[in-house]
Design an enzyme around this catalytic site. Sequence first.
Site, PDB file in Angstrom:
ATOM      1  CB  SER A 285       0.705  -5.624  16.936  1.00 15.34           C
ATOM      2  OG  SER A 285       0.524  -5.805  15.640  1.00 15.34           O
ATOM      3  CE  LYS A 286      -1.814  -1.484  11.677  1.00 16.96           C
ATOM      4  NZ  LYS A 286      -0.838  -0.732  11.006  1.00 16.96           N
TER       5      LYS A 286
ATOM      6  CB  THR B  88       7.590  -3.553  13.194  1.00 19.18           C
ATOM      7  OG1 THR B  88       8.953  -4.099  13.190  1.00 19.18           O
ATOM      8  CG2 THR B  88       7.133  -2.679  12.153  1.00 19.18           C
TER       9      THR B  88
ATOM     10  CE1 TYR C  72      -1.141  -6.316  10.500  1.00 19.01           C
ATOM     11  CE2 TYR C  72      -3.443  -6.924  10.240  1.00 19.01           C
ATOM     12  CZ  TYR C  72      -2.526  -6.158  10.243  1.00 19.01           C
ATOM     13  OH  TYR C  72      -2.724  -4.973   9.009  1.00 19.01           O
TER      14      TYR C  72
ATOM     15  CE  LYS D 290      -0.400  -9.839   4.139  1.00 19.08           C
ATOM     16  NZ  LYS D 290      -0.149  -8.554   3.968  1.00 19.08           N
TER      17      LYS D 290
ATOM     18  NE  ARG E 262     -10.506 -11.703   6.310  1.00 17.78           N
ATOM     19  CZ  ARG E 262     -11.013 -12.622   7.341  1.00 17.78           C
ATOM     20  NH1 ARG E 262     -12.208 -12.811   7.298  1.00 17.78           N
ATOM     21  NH2 ARG E 262     -10.189 -13.289   7.984  1.00 17.78           N
TER      22      ARG E 262
ATOM     23  CB  ILE F   6      -1.088  -0.074   1.143  1.00 17.85           C
ATOM     24  CG1 ILE F   6      -1.794  -1.216   1.321  1.00 17.85           C
ATOM     25  CG2 ILE F   6      -1.839   1.338   1.082  1.00 17.85           C
ATOM     26  CD1 ILE F   6      -2.584  -1.413   2.308  1.00 17.85           C
TER      27      ILE F   6
ATOM     28  CE1 TYR G 176      -4.105 -21.046   4.866  1.00 16.37           C
ATOM     29  CE2 TYR G 176      -4.807 -19.116   6.091  1.00 16.37           C
ATOM     30  CZ  TYR G 176      -3.736 -19.726   5.475  1.00 16.37           C
ATOM     31  OH  TYR G 176      -2.474 -19.419   5.285  1.00 16.37           O
TER      32      TYR G 176
ATOM     33  CG  ASP H 264     -11.276  -4.288   8.240  1.00 14.25           C
ATOM     34  OD1 ASP H 264     -10.027  -5.102   8.167  1.00 14.25           O
ATOM     35  OD2 ASP H 264     -12.089  -4.849   7.350  1.00 14.25           O
TER      36      ASP H 264
ATOM     37  CE  LYS I 191      14.331  -4.790  10.133  1.00  9.03           C
ATOM     38  NZ  LYS I 191      13.548  -5.257  11.238  1.00  9.03           N
TER      39      LYS I 191
HETATM   40  P1  NAD Z   1       3.429  -4.775   3.636  1.00  2.52           P
HETATM   41  O1  NAD Z   1       3.750  -5.868   4.672  1.00  2.52           O
HETATM   42  O2  NAD Z   1       3.103  -4.808   2.157  1.00  2.52           O
HETATM   43  O3  NAD Z   1       4.434  -3.394   3.744  1.00  2.52           O
HETATM   44  C1  NAD Z   1       5.094  -3.078   4.972  1.00  2.52           C
HETATM   45  C2  NAD Z   1       6.239  -2.247   4.643  1.00  2.52           C
HETATM   46  O4  NAD Z   1       6.792  -1.690   5.947  1.00  2.52           O
HETATM   47  C3  NAD Z   1       7.496  -3.054   3.916  1.00  2.52           C
HETATM   48  O5  NAD Z   1       7.822  -2.182   2.992  1.00  2.52           O
HETATM   49  C4  NAD Z   1       8.346  -3.122   5.295  1.00  2.52           C
HETATM   50  O6  NAD Z   1       9.789  -3.169   4.589  1.00  2.52           O
HETATM   51  C5  NAD Z   1       8.335  -1.937   6.021  1.00  2.52           C
HETATM   52  N1  NAD Z   1       8.566  -2.313   7.472  1.00  2.52           N
HETATM   53  C6  NAD Z   1       8.236  -3.244   8.063  1.00  2.52           C
HETATM   54  N2  NAD Z   1       8.849  -3.430   9.499  1.00  2.52           N
HETATM   55  C7  NAD Z   1       9.508  -2.136   9.358  1.00  2.52           C
HETATM   56  C8  NAD Z   1      10.535  -1.164  10.373  1.00  2.52           C
HETATM   57  N3  NAD Z   1      10.589  -2.045  11.502  1.00  2.52           N
HETATM   58  N4  NAD Z   1      10.931  -0.219   9.847  1.00  2.52           N
HETATM   59  C9  NAD Z   1      10.671   0.263   8.884  1.00  2.52           C
HETATM   60  N5  NAD Z   1       9.989  -0.210   7.649  1.00  2.52           N
HETATM   61  C10 NAD Z   1       9.407  -1.378   7.995  1.00  2.52           C
HETATM   62  O7  NAD Z   1       2.189  -3.898   4.367  1.00  2.52           O
HETATM   63  P2  NAD Z   1       0.948  -3.297   3.539  1.00  2.52           P
HETATM   64  O8  NAD Z   1      -0.115  -4.350   3.150  1.00  2.52           O
HETATM   65  O9  NAD Z   1       1.301  -2.316   2.494  1.00  2.52           O
HETATM   66  O10 NAD Z   1       0.310  -2.588   4.496  1.00  2.52           O
HETATM   67  C11 NAD Z   1       0.682  -1.258   4.862  1.00  2.52           C
HETATM   68  C12 NAD Z   1      -0.083  -0.614   6.152  1.00  2.52           C
HETATM   69  O11 NAD Z   1      -1.603  -0.743   5.936  1.00  2.52           O
HETATM   70  C13 NAD Z   1       0.309  -1.567   7.293  1.00  2.52           C
HETATM   71  O12 NAD Z   1       0.187  -0.721   8.589  1.00  2.52           O
HETATM   72  C14 NAD Z   1      -1.229  -2.321   7.525  1.00  2.52           C
HETATM   73  O13 NAD Z   1      -1.447  -2.561   8.887  1.00  2.52           O
HETATM   74  C15 NAD Z   1      -2.313  -1.430   6.787  1.00  2.52           C
HETATM   75  N6  NAD Z   1      -3.377  -2.059   6.198  1.00  2.52           N
HETATM   76  C16 NAD Z   1      -2.932  -3.135   5.346  1.00  2.52           C
HETATM   77  C17 NAD Z   1      -4.125  -3.542   4.804  1.00  2.52           C
HETATM   78  C18 NAD Z   1      -4.001  -4.895   3.616  1.00  2.52           C
HETATM   79  O14 NAD Z   1      -4.987  -5.216   3.105  1.00  2.52           O
HETATM   80  N7  NAD Z   1      -2.847  -5.035   3.144  1.00  2.52           N
HETATM   81  C19 NAD Z   1      -5.539  -3.452   4.892  1.00  2.52           C
HETATM   82  C20 NAD Z   1      -5.716  -2.292   5.927  1.00  2.52           C
HETATM   83  C21 NAD Z   1      -4.539  -1.552   6.605  1.00  2.52           C
HETATM   84  P1  TYD Z   2      -5.045 -12.716   4.029  1.00  6.54           P
HETATM   85  O1  TYD Z   2      -4.808 -12.003   2.496  1.00  6.54           O
HETATM   86  O2  TYD Z   2      -3.929 -13.495   4.625  1.00  6.54           O
HETATM   87  O3  TYD Z   2      -5.539 -11.365   4.798  1.00  6.54           O
HETATM   88  P2  TYD Z   2      -6.301 -11.269   6.094  1.00  6.54           P
HETATM   89  O4  TYD Z   2      -6.142 -12.443   6.913  1.00  6.54           O
HETATM   90  O5  TYD Z   2      -5.553  -9.981   6.833  1.00  6.54           O
HETATM   91  O6  TYD Z   2      -7.620 -10.926   5.892  1.00  6.54           O
HETATM   92  O7  TYD Z   2      -6.262 -13.491   4.121  1.00  6.54           O
HETATM   93  C1  TYD Z   2      -7.597 -13.167   3.416  1.00  6.54           C
HETATM   94  C2  TYD Z   2      -8.538 -14.714   3.776  1.00  6.54           C
HETATM   95  O8  TYD Z   2      -7.996 -15.670   3.057  1.00  6.54           O
HETATM   96  C3  TYD Z   2      -8.467 -14.936   5.052  1.00  6.54           C
HETATM   97  O9  TYD Z   2      -9.977 -15.318   5.660  1.00  6.54           O
HETATM   98  C4  TYD Z   2      -7.539 -16.046   5.112  1.00  6.54           C
HETATM   99  C5  TYD Z   2      -7.845 -16.652   3.781  1.00  6.54           C
HETATM  100  N1  TYD Z   2      -6.492 -17.227   3.214  1.00  6.54           N
HETATM  101  C6  TYD Z   2      -6.647 -18.609   2.921  1.00  6.54           C
HETATM  102  O10 TYD Z   2      -7.785 -19.309   2.791  1.00  6.54           O
HETATM  103  N2  TYD Z   2      -5.552 -19.227   2.143  1.00  6.54           N
HETATM  104  C7  TYD Z   2      -4.234 -18.562   2.091  1.00  6.54           C
HETATM  105  O11 TYD Z   2      -3.354 -19.378   1.728  1.00  6.54           O
HETATM  106  C8  TYD Z   2      -4.201 -17.326   2.768  1.00  6.54           C
HETATM  107  C9  TYD Z   2      -3.002 -16.622   2.726  1.00  6.54           C
HETATM  108  C10 TYD Z   2      -5.356 -16.839   3.061  1.00  6.54           C
END
Ligand code: NAD
Ligand code: TYD
Length: 350
Positions: A159-160, A101, A156, A195, A220, A13, A213, A132, A35
């Site tokens: 921690s958030k 982190t 996870y 993911k 979702r 993101i 799973y 969420d 990082k």
């Molecule tokens: P991501 O795992 O793809 O990216 C996380 C980034 O943070 C990476 O570039 C990593 O190198 C960096 N990072 C990790 N530990 C670090 C540290 N100690 N110091 C500096 N940099 C560090 O995550 P994402 O999916 O892009 O999520 C970004 C943010 O959005 C997160 O805070 C997550 O909780 C939030 N978020 C994600 C989703 C989703 O669907 N992916 C949805 C809602 C909110």
């Molecule tokens: P994920 O992409 O890990 O996001 P989150 O757990 O943050 O919602 O998982 C999305 C949904 O898919 C969640 O219900 C777990 C499921 N899932 C599987 O069924 N198989 C997989 O290999 C993964 C990674 C997730």
Amino acid sequence: MKKILITGGAGFIGSHVVRLFVNKYPNYEIVNLDKLTYAGNLANLKDIENKSNYSFVKGDIVDAAFINELFSKNKFDAVIHLAAESHVDRSITNPLEFLMTNVIGTVNLLNAAKNEWKDNFSAHRFYHVSTDEVYGTLGETGLFTETTSYDPHSPYSASKASSDHFVRAYHDTYGLDAVISNCSNNYGSYHFPEKLIPLSIYNIKNNKSIPIYGKGENIRDWLFVEDHARAIDVIFHNAKAGTTYNIGGHNEWTNIDLIHLLCKIMDKKLNRPEGKSAELITYVKDRAGHDMRYAIDSSKLQKELGWTPSLQFEEGLERTVDWYLANEEWLNNVTSGDYKKYYEQQYVKR
Ligand code: NAD
Ligand code: TYD
């Protein structure tokens, strides 16, 4: 002229947020602090890395001395904080890393911001990007609103949730101008293939099984990542200090229905007979503490700030598949090395 620190800008993101801000605001100076963990990849930002209003700093938000020095040297006007450990399954095997982190790292940033900005909080902003998942899980009906009680279940989300509480505490206690948004599941380009959606695209492409799973009935609410980045832009510029906004696409899917749709798209793109990719679906042991349903009410954001999601899911998913098929080198690079070890531990040796 604004100098903005974006943390985690090399991640999924974060890279979309950095790209949007660098291109849309040529008079802002964007500093990306990351990082570069397994999830951070500078290749995500190749198209903007040479822009004059962009720079990259490699560093760890857990290192307080480094963060304090960075703030005192740079005189940031604002922070958009996305750096985090973000994968639920990894948090189950290594919760401490998520505490470090997501909680300690966030508090280090809050402390540095408080100390640097204490004489003029109203001219600065700390924007915390959250999820969420802090709200826990829903039954068959209802939606998460901004006033839903926190009830996290995974390390996870715990921690958030904790980091959200700290951000609010720094607003309420010290007067820091802080804003939080809680978004539903994102999908799109540059998504690390641990993911569900990118992992399934990668596995279908390589004729590997698609691990579902439990019964695949968990729900979702999926949002296109560029719509999330647009929401962050709107909230960053318009929200009142101390407010929270939920961001979501009104787009609920059971995992199994989503994977069937993805298989259909992949069959078409890979010229496979219809139904071929779905043969790869394999039900595996459920995730521990697996939340049943997430769904977001984003009406506050829509009404107050005028944001709306731009894409239908089918269109966004097809665009995402096209991107992964056109970016084989990116996918091969991120799945080399440590990825194989992670995959074995998560799916093969269990
Ligand atoms: P991501 O795992 O793809 O990216 C996380 C980034 O943070 C990476 O570039 C990593 O190198 C960096 N990072 C990790 N530990 C670090 C540290 N100690 N110091 C500096 N940099 C560090 O995550 P994402 O999916 O892009 O999520 C970004 C943010 O959005 C997160 O805070 C997550 O909780 C939030 N978020 C994600 C989703 C989703 O669907 N992916 C949805 C809602 C909110
Ligand atoms: P994920 O992409 O890990 O996001 P989150 O757990 O943050 O919602 O998982 C999305 C949904 O898919 C969640 O219900 C777990 C499921 N899932 C599987 O069924 N198989 C997989 O290999 C993964 C990674 C997730």
